[in-house]
Design a protein around this motif. Structure first.
Motif, PDB file in Angstrom:
ATOM      1  N   GLU A   1       0.849  -1.187   0.000  1.00 42.25           N
ATOM      2  CA  GLU A   1       0.000   0.000   0.000  1.00 42.25           C
ATOM      3  C   GLU A   1       0.886   1.239   0.000  1.00 42.25           C
ATOM      4  O   GLU A   1       1.809   1.353   0.804  1.00 42.25           O
ATOM      5  CB  GLU A   1      -0.912   0.032   1.221  1.00 42.25           C
ATOM      6  CG  GLU A   1      -1.782   1.289   1.301  1.00 42.25           C
ATOM      7  CD  GLU A   1      -2.678   1.314   2.521  1.00 42.25           C
ATOM      8  OE1 GLU A   1      -2.616   2.280   3.288  1.00 42.25           O
ATOM      9  OE2 GLU A   1      -3.439   0.335   2.698  1.00 42.25           O
ATOM     10  N   LEU A   2       0.604   2.166  -0.915  1.00 43.24           N
ATOM     11  CA  LEU A   2       1.365   3.416  -1.016  1.00 43.24           C
ATOM     12  C   LEU A   2       0.438   4.584  -0.784  1.00 43.24           C
ATOM     13  O   LEU A   2      -0.565   4.744  -1.483  1.00 43.24           O
ATOM     14  CB  LEU A   2       2.018   3.534  -2.399  1.00 43.24           C
ATOM     15  CG  LEU A   2       2.726   4.859  -2.700  1.00 43.24           C
ATOM     16  CD1 LEU A   2       3.913   5.058  -1.757  1.00 43.24           C
ATOM     17  CD2 LEU A   2       3.184   4.904  -4.154  1.00 43.24           C
ATOM     18  N   ASP A   3       0.769   5.414   0.210  1.00 42.35           N
ATOM     19  CA  ASP A   3       0.026   6.639   0.478  1.00 42.35           C
ATOM     20  C   ASP A   3       0.661   7.760  -0.337  1.00 42.35           C
ATOM     21  O   ASP A   3       1.809   8.138  -0.114  1.00 42.35           O
ATOM     22  CB  ASP A   3       0.076   6.973   1.966  1.00 42.35           C
ATOM     23  CG  ASP A   3      -0.837   8.130   2.342  1.00 42.35           C
ATOM     24  OD1 ASP A   3      -0.800   9.157   1.636  1.00 42.35           O
ATOM     25  OD2 ASP A   3      -1.579   8.018   3.329  1.00 42.35           O
ATOM     26  N   LEU A   4      -0.074   8.289  -1.303  1.00 43.99           N
ATOM     27  CA  LEU A   4       0.476   9.272  -2.223  1.00 43.99           C
ATOM     28  C   LEU A   4       0.752  10.616  -1.562  1.00 43.99           C
ATOM     29  O   LEU A   4       1.561  11.397  -2.068  1.00 43.99           O
ATOM     30  CB  LEU A   4      -0.481   9.478  -3.404  1.00 43.99           C
ATOM     31  CG  LEU A   4      -0.726   8.244  -4.279  1.00 43.99           C
ATOM     32  CD1 LEU A   4      -1.775   8.543  -5.338  1.00 43.99           C
ATOM     33  CD2 LEU A   4       0.563   7.771  -4.922  1.00 43.99           C
ATOM     34  N   SER A   5       0.096  10.914  -0.471  1.00 47.30           N
ATOM     35  CA  SER A   5       0.313  12.194   0.191  1.00 47.30           C
ATOM     36  C   SER A   5       1.470  12.155   1.184  1.00 47.30           C
ATOM     37  O   SER A   5       2.231  13.112   1.307  1.00 47.30           O
ATOM     38  CB  SER A   5      -0.965  12.655   0.901  1.00 47.30           C
ATOM     39  OG  SER A   5      -1.383  11.689   1.844  1.00 47.30           O
ATOM     40  N   SER A   6       1.633  11.029   1.879  1.00 48.67           N
ATOM     41  CA  SER A   6       2.692  10.945   2.895  1.00 48.67           C
ATOM     42  C   SER A   6       3.955  10.238   2.405  1.00 48.67           C
ATOM     43  O   SER A   6       4.992  10.293   3.076  1.00 48.67           O
ATOM     44  CB  SER A   6       2.170  10.203   4.133  1.00 48.67           C
ATOM     45  OG  SER A   6       1.961   8.823   3.844  1.00 48.67           O
ATOM     46  N   HIS A   7       3.882   9.561   1.249  1.00 47.12           N
ATOM     47  CA  HIS A   7       4.990   8.778   0.687  1.00 47.12           C
ATOM     48  C   HIS A   7       5.307   7.540   1.526  1.00 47.12           C
ATOM     49  O   HIS A   7       6.386   6.969   1.406  1.00 47.12           O
ATOM     50  CB  HIS A   7       6.257   9.622   0.510  1.00 47.12           C
ATOM     51  CG  HIS A   7       6.167  10.640  -0.572  1.00 47.12           C
ATOM     52  ND1 HIS A   7       7.287  11.224  -1.137  1.00 47.12           N
ATOM     53  CD2 HIS A   7       5.098  11.202  -1.188  1.00 47.12           C
ATOM     54  CE1 HIS A   7       6.899  12.103  -2.051  1.00 47.12           C
ATOM     55  NE2 HIS A   7       5.586  12.100  -2.089  1.00 47.12           N
TER      56      HIS A   7
ATOM     57  N   GLU B   1       7.265   2.302   5.902  1.00 49.87           N
ATOM     58  CA  GLU B   1       8.427   3.177   5.732  1.00 49.87           C
ATOM     59  C   GLU B   1       8.017   4.372   4.878  1.00 49.87           C
ATOM     60  O   GLU B   1       7.305   4.209   3.881  1.00 49.87           O
ATOM     61  CB  GLU B   1       9.575   2.452   5.026  1.00 49.87           C
ATOM     62  CG  GLU B   1      10.282   1.401   5.848  1.00 49.87           C
ATOM     63  CD  GLU B   1      11.404   1.987   6.700  1.00 49.87           C
ATOM     64  OE1 GLU B   1      11.671   3.203   6.582  1.00 49.87           O
ATOM     65  OE2 GLU B   1      12.011   1.210   7.467  1.00 49.87           O
ATOM     66  N   VAL B   2       8.485   5.562   5.250  1.00 54.20           N
ATOM     67  CA  VAL B   2       8.337   6.747   4.409  1.00 54.20           C
ATOM     68  C   VAL B   2       9.537   6.793   3.480  1.00 54.20           C
ATOM     69  O   VAL B   2      10.682   6.848   3.935  1.00 54.20           O
ATOM     70  CB  VAL B   2       8.247   8.031   5.251  1.00 54.20           C
ATOM     71  CG1 VAL B   2       8.194   9.261   4.338  1.00 54.20           C
ATOM     72  CG2 VAL B   2       7.017   7.996   6.153  1.00 54.20           C
ATOM     73  N   LEU B   3       9.278   6.768   2.181  1.00 60.99           N
ATOM     74  CA  LEU B   3      10.354   6.639   1.202  1.00 60.99           C
ATOM     75  C   LEU B   3      10.875   7.992   0.732  1.00 60.99           C
ATOM     76  O   LEU B   3      10.107   8.951   0.585  1.00 60.99           O
ATOM     77  CB  LEU B   3       9.864   5.851  -0.008  1.00 60.99           C
ATOM     78  CG  LEU B   3       9.423   4.409   0.216  1.00 60.99           C
ATOM     79  CD1 LEU B   3       9.092   3.762  -1.119  1.00 60.99           C
ATOM     80  CD2 LEU B   3      10.489   3.610   0.946  1.00 60.99           C
TER      81      LEU B   3
ATOM     82  N   ALA C   1       8.820   7.446  -6.209  1.00 58.12           N
ATOM     83  CA  ALA C   1       8.426   7.509  -7.617  1.00 58.12           C
ATOM     84  C   ALA C   1       8.512   6.145  -8.282  1.00 58.12           C
ATOM     85  O   ALA C   1       7.674   5.787  -9.117  1.00 58.12           O
ATOM     86  CB  ALA C   1       9.302   8.524  -8.355  1.00 58.12           C
ATOM     87  N   LEU C   2       9.519   5.363  -7.910  1.00 62.00           N
ATOM     88  CA  LEU C   2       9.661   4.012  -8.452  1.00 62.00           C
ATOM     89  C   LEU C   2       8.474   3.135  -8.054  1.00 62.00           C
ATOM     90  O   LEU C   2       7.851   2.483  -8.915  1.00 62.00           O
ATOM     91  CB  LEU C   2      10.959   3.387  -7.934  1.00 62.00           C
ATOM     92  CG  LEU C   2      11.148   1.893  -8.203  1.00 62.00           C
ATOM     93  CD1 LEU C   2      11.403   1.632  -9.673  1.00 62.00           C
ATOM     94  CD2 LEU C   2      12.282   1.332  -7.346  1.00 62.00           C
TER      95      LEU C   2
END
Length: 218
Positions: free
Chosen positions: A133-139, A148-150, A156-157
């Protein structure tokens, strides 16, 4: 994600490019209406930020031309406060949203996420598979219970791969999504990013398909 910025104001354009870069996106910037239309017609960008008041050819003319040619990418207009009629005309011509100068970077990024969600048929600002799961606002990425916050480029990857879960992206396709025009790209740049992401989570978060590229399973 690659974004095309068509804006003739040097200060604003430079700030937009920096803000997008900080958010993990790759921005290509042109400062003239004719060059902007040519750049937009080439494709390769997921979204276009388009100033209305451009030299050579106006933003509304570019918008009209792109929509007439069947281009359905998200387009956000950048307008001055006194351009109400132009904003209305832009929305009627097919713009997805607009921003009134001056605006905050947080609002720009939120509006970009909103139009991308609408185009993708999503209700929330996340991309998901059965395990990722990727949160687009928090990264933030969550994988098998670990979060983990990337950093920008790793984010982007993952975003590029999660937009097509189960689909294979080649090295060239990933480089096109992650890097802008004229940006020097090392031959192993994608491999290094994948290594960093796997080290944070597990090697199985990104699968290699020999001779074809990489994928995140559905």
């Amino acid at each position: 994600m690659r974004v095309l910025v068509i804006e003739d104001d040097m200060m604003l354009g430079g700030a937009l490019v920096q803000a997008l870069d900080d958010a993990g996106m790759s921005a290509d910037w042109v400062r003239d209406g004719h060059l902007g239309e040519e750049a937009a017609s080439v494709g390769g960008h997921a979204l276009v930020l388009l100033d209305i008041g451009l030299p050579g050819r106006s933003g509304l003319e570019i918008l009209r031309s792109l929509r007439a040619a069947g281009d359905r990418r998200p387009i956000l207009l950048i307008t001055a406060r006194d351009e109400l009629d132009d904003r209305v005309a832009g929305l009627d011509l097919g713009a997805d949203d607009y921003l009134v100068k001056p605006f905050e970077v947080k609002e720009l990024l939120a509006r970009m996420r909103a139009v991308l969600r609408r185009h993708g048929g999503q209700a929330v600002s996340t991309l998901n598979t059965s395990e990722v799961e990727l949160d687009l606002s928090s990264h933030e990425v969550k994988y098998r219970g670990k979060g983990e916050v990337l950093p920008a480029r790793e984010f982007a990857l993952i975003q590029a791969l999660l937009e097509r879960p189960g689909g294979i992206l080649s090295r060239a396709q990933l480089e096109e999504r992650l890097y802008g025009w004229g940006e020097e790209v090392e031959s192993n740049a994608v491999d290094v990013l994948i290594h960093y992401v796997r080290r944070k989570f597990d090697k199985d978060i990104i699968r290699n398909v020999r001779g074809a590229g990489w994928m995140i399973p559905k």
